[in-house]
Scaffold this active site. Structure first.
Site, PDB file in Angstrom:
ATOM      1  N   GLN A 251       0.776  -1.159  -0.275  1.00 29.47           N
ATOM      2  CA  GLN A 251      -0.122  -0.350  -0.078  1.00 29.47           C
ATOM      3  C   GLN A 251       0.275   1.308   0.078  1.00 29.47           C
ATOM      4  OE1 GLN A 251      -3.366   0.410  -0.578  1.00 29.47           O
ATOM      5  NE2 GLN A 251      -3.049  -2.016  -0.789  1.00 29.47           N
ATOM      6  N   HIS A 254       1.645   3.509  -3.213  1.00 26.48           N
ATOM      7  CA  HIS A 254       0.220   4.259  -3.904  1.00 26.48           C
ATOM      8  C   HIS A 254       1.543   5.342  -3.808  1.00 26.48           C
ATOM      9  CE1 HIS A 254      -3.182   2.694  -4.237  1.00 26.48           C
ATOM     10  NE2 HIS A 254      -3.315   1.701  -3.344  1.00 26.48           N
ATOM     11  N   GLU A 319      -7.805   4.409   6.669  1.00 25.49           N
ATOM     12  CA  GLU A 319      -8.942   3.914   5.388  1.00 25.49           C
ATOM     13  C   GLU A 319      -9.355   2.362   5.637  1.00 25.49           C
ATOM     14  OE1 GLU A 319      -8.538   4.165   0.571  1.00 25.49           O
ATOM     15  OE2 GLU A 319      -7.144   4.593   1.924  1.00 25.49           O
ATOM     16  N   HIS A 320      -7.667   2.045   4.920  1.00 22.40           N
ATOM     17  CA  HIS A 320      -7.584   0.465   5.134  1.00 22.40           C
ATOM     18  C   HIS A 320      -6.910   0.020   6.084  1.00 22.40           C
ATOM     19  CE1 HIS A 320      -6.617   1.829   1.245  1.00 22.40           C
ATOM     20  NE2 HIS A 320      -7.401   0.690   1.167  1.00 22.40           N
ATOM     21  N   ASP A 353      -9.018  -3.474  -3.118  1.00 19.78           N
ATOM     22  CA  ASP A 353      -8.650  -2.287  -3.515  1.00 19.78           C
ATOM     23  C   ASP A 353      -8.547  -2.603  -5.506  1.00 19.78           C
ATOM     24  OD1 ASP A 353      -7.876  -0.710  -2.049  1.00 19.78           O
ATOM     25  OD2 ASP A 353      -5.463  -1.236  -2.799  1.00 19.78           O
ATOM     26  N   HIS A 413     -46.179  30.514  10.771  1.00 23.62           N
ATOM     27  CA  HIS A 413     -46.019  29.109  11.801  1.00 23.62           C
ATOM     28  C   HIS A 413     -47.839  28.227  12.084  1.00 23.62           C
ATOM     29  CE1 HIS A 413     -42.034  29.173   9.988  1.00 23.62           C
ATOM     30  NE2 HIS A 413     -41.938  27.843   9.994  1.00 23.62           N
TER      31      HIS A 413
END
Length: 442
Positions: A251, A254, A319-320, A353, A413
């Site tokens: 990862q 990336h 995230e993961h 992914d 109202h």
């Protein structure tokens, strides 16, 4: 208390980088809003060395990209898209329209209404990330969005055949070879040649993420996103150094700012994993990128117990989260802040992914504290409605409404309620305003 064997970049360093990105994006969005297609073209030439009369791909260009792929390539894309479509369909089926009579004569309901247009960004300047086309376009189409627009940057000076094929096979209605801030802005703001969308989705670099953030409100966005993050939770019973190191650097490739964190109860495993990462970096083709991200943003944390690992992991809100321990389901039961969990050593983040079927557009930068990832529900508005079936029900609700409005000082109202009490309840209650209303036949 946990021991940090390795720490990532400081908060101050990240804030300074964020400021620079924010200022750059502000200027570019203002230019595109002012000059439209002219600005988009200038930015495409500047950043991607890419210019053409129209950035929208023609049917013949799309077919040419499909023709460049082997039959196995197409089968593999089709397999991945089938998994994404199947899971998205299950999610959509879980969303039901409702209608219920909550009181005699009072009916409430909600409908799930697809958005009219979605813009999907498919990153691909560094790697041709065709999986992002599956995740965004298919999910939007399963949700029922009639117009789905995609933008992906050129790859090595031309449309990336696999990315274009994935967009087309997923069902995109308009495919543009356009990248970066200019692509997001063109979809979000609209230009002379590109009609604006209602929602922007899809991952991207820091500039793409910031462009989406600044456009939020003008259009919807899937989530606030930053660089890809991964957290590996491991112990010696569920993992070894090779697995942990591979899942971390897999990862980290990336980008040079992608955090990768090892959280473990084993100091032995922590030290062995750090050594294994160094060994793998001597043979990994993407080692230059991984070395930067691991060096600047990698962390190794040794905790005292599973309970402490849950607490630390929820604080990180990654995230993961890859869990390889003696009892992965313990973390499924107790963790609350994560984008997606990958439980056990037989699965991994790359499966999510690319192919397994869950969506890979997930919250980063602690956004997992308040949102999940992209799913069909992001492309759907849940809109309520009501109807009152009887005079008696309208008058009864009206009396409660009138008194509650009076508590708040909302005279107008209150009169909305009172006129119905008078008309349908046949009660001669006084007008709430300064003068008496006209008498109207029922």
């Amino acid at each position: 208390m946990a021991d940090y064997l390795k720490r990532g970049a400081t908060v101050e360093a990240r804030a300074d980088r964020d400021r620079q990105v924010r200022e750059t994006v502000e200027g570019i969005l203002a230019d595109i809003e002012s000059r439209g297609d002219v600005a988009v073209r200038a930015l495409s030439v500047r950043f991607d060395t890419w210019d053409r009369d129209s950035y929208r791909l023609t049917p013949s260009e799309i077919q040419d990209c499909l023709d460049q792929l082997s039959s196995q390539d197409l089968k593999d894309i089709e397999f991945a898209q089938t998994q994404v479509r199947n899971f998205a369909a299950v999610q959509r089926d879980s969303m039901k329209d409702v209608e219920v009579e909550t009181l005699p004569g009072v009916v409430l309901g909600h409908k799930h209404i697809p958005l009219n247009a979605a813009g999907c960004y498919v990153p691909g300047g560094k790697y041709p990330l065709l999986a992002s086309a599956h995740m965004s376009v298919i999910t939007a189409k399963v949700a029922g969005v009639p117009r789905v627009v995609t933008c992906a940057p050129p790859f090595h000076g031309r449309p990336a055949p696999a990315v274009v094929a994935a967009q087309a096979m997923a069902g995109a209605d308009e495919i543009y070879c356009l990248g970066g801030i200019q692509a997001v802005a063109a979809m979000g703001i609209g230009t002379g040649s590109i009609a604006p969308v209602d929602l922007l989705v899809g991952p991207g670099n820091a500039f793409v993420a910031e462009a989406k953030r600044q456009l939020f409100g003008r259009v919807g966005i899937d989530l606030f996103a930053g660089p890809t993050e991964t957290l590996v939770i491991a112990d010696e019973a569920g993992c070894d150094a090779e697995l942990a190191a591979t899942d971390l650097i897999g990862q980290a490739e990336h980008g040079p700012d992608s955090p990768a964190i090892l959280l473990t109860t084993s100091r032995k495993l922590a030290q062995a994993t750090m050594a294994e990462i160094e060994r793998l970096l001597t043979m990994l083709p993407t080692a230059d990128i991984v070395r930067k991200s691991w060096g600047a943003f990698g962390e190794v944390i040794v905790a005292e117990s599973d309970e402490e690992m849950v607490s630390i992991a929820d604080g990180i809100a990654s995230e993961h989260v890859q869990v390889m321990t003696h009892d992965p389901d313990y973390f499924l039961r107790h963790m609350t802040n994560y984008g997606a969990l990958f439980l056990g050593n037989r699965t991994n983040v790359a499966y999510g992914d690319k192919v397994i079927g869950t969506n890979h557009t997930l919250p980063t930068r602690k956004a997992a504290r308040y949102t999940g990832g992209l799913w069909v529900g992001k492309f759907i508005k849940t809109c309520t409605y009501q109807r009152v079936l009887t005079d008696e029900a309208s008058a009864m609700i009206g009396e409660y409404c009138s008194r509650l409005c009076a508590l708040e000082g909302f005279v107008g109202h209150a009169e909305q309620a009172n006129v119905r009490v008078r008309r349908y309840g046949h009660r001669n209650i006084p007008y709430a305003g300064k003068a008496e209303p006209r008498t109207t036949a029922a």
